[in-house]
Design a protein around this motif. Structure first.
Motif, PDB file in Angstrom:
ATOM      1  N   SER A 125       0.811  -1.217   0.000  1.00  0.00           N
ATOM      2  CA  SER A 125       0.000   0.000   0.000  1.00  0.00           C
ATOM      3  C   SER A 125       0.843   1.266   0.000  1.00  0.00           C
ATOM      4  N   HIS A 178      -4.418   3.544  -3.306  1.00  0.00           N
ATOM      5  CA  HIS A 178      -5.546   3.293  -2.418  1.00  0.00           C
ATOM      6  C   HIS A 178      -6.198   1.960  -2.760  1.00  0.00           C
ATOM      7  N   THR A 224      -9.060  -1.866   2.742  1.00  0.00           N
ATOM      8  CA  THR A 224      -7.615  -1.787   2.917  1.00  0.00           C
ATOM      9  C   THR A 224      -6.915  -2.548   1.799  1.00  0.00           C
ATOM     10  N   ILE A 225      -5.602  -2.389   1.762  1.00  0.00           N
ATOM     11  CA  ILE A 225      -4.771  -3.163   0.845  1.00  0.00           C
ATOM     12  C   ILE A 225      -3.926  -4.082   1.711  1.00  0.00           C
ATOM     13  N   ARG A 265      -4.747  -2.967  -5.570  1.00  0.00           N
ATOM     14  CA  ARG A 265      -4.392  -1.578  -5.267  1.00  0.00           C
ATOM     15  C   ARG A 265      -4.603  -0.728  -6.513  1.00  0.00           C
TER      16      ARG A 265
END
Length: 186
Positions: free
Chosen positions: A54, A67, A74-75, A83
């Protein structure tokens, strides 16, 4: 009989011309890029930076942000993570998927999921980055296999094989240079 041989001869000439024209009009061929850099840090220290999927924008100057893809909060630093890379010059985006995540080998493999050849002149790629031991430091190897942005037979200059090569090599070189600076603290 002579007329029949003449017709066969004409057919053979037309067939040869047709095959020759077909051979000249072809789609894209796979391209390859690889860049390397030596960093005065252990592979484990380099992995602390490249292993955070990320945080690519922290050491890739061509990006303004990374992001999570749509629908994700989330990544994850794991296989299957997605991503979105936001480019600094114009803010265009592409989406990648993490296909291989091997912390013990300091190895990351990923691929393009959602392209935008107007932002990054490729239509598809798979790429890897790995930190390998070298003397008291590391050699970072970043490589990719990819196709040009326009996969038609006659791409415009900004979507050609040359444009794709320039985009990929430029991305790798700028990223590795900043990675070296980030890891070595310079």
């Amino acid at each position: 009989m002579t007329r029949s041989l003449s017709n066969v001869g004409c057919l053979l000439v037309w067939a040869w011309l047709g095959l020759s024209a077909t051979a000249l009009a072809h789609g894209p061929t796979p391209q390859k890029a690889e860049e390397r850099i030596r960093i005065d840090a252990t592979p484990a220290e380099v992995w602390q930076v490249i292993g955070d999927v990320s945080a690519l924008a922290d050491w890739q100057p061509m990006l303004s942000a990374v992001h999570p893809s749509q629908g994700n909060d989330t990544i994850a630093d794991a296989v299957g993570a997605e991503r979105v890379l936001v480019f600094a010059d114009g803010g265009g985006e592409i989406t990648e998927s993490i296909d291989e995540y091997k912390p013990d080998e300091h190895y990351l493999g990923y691929r393009l999921l959602k392209e935008d050849p107007s932002v990054f002149a490729v239509s598809f790629y798979t790429a890897t980055i790995q930190a390998l031991p070298l003397d008291s430091g590391s050699e970072i190897v970043w490589s990719a296999r990819f196709y040009r942005g326009d996969t038609g037979n006659f791409p415009p200059d900004d979507q050609s094989d040359e444009a794709a090569q320039k985009a990929m090599h430029g991305f790798f070189k700028q990223g590795l240079s900043k990675l070296k600076q980030t890891v070595e603290g310079g």
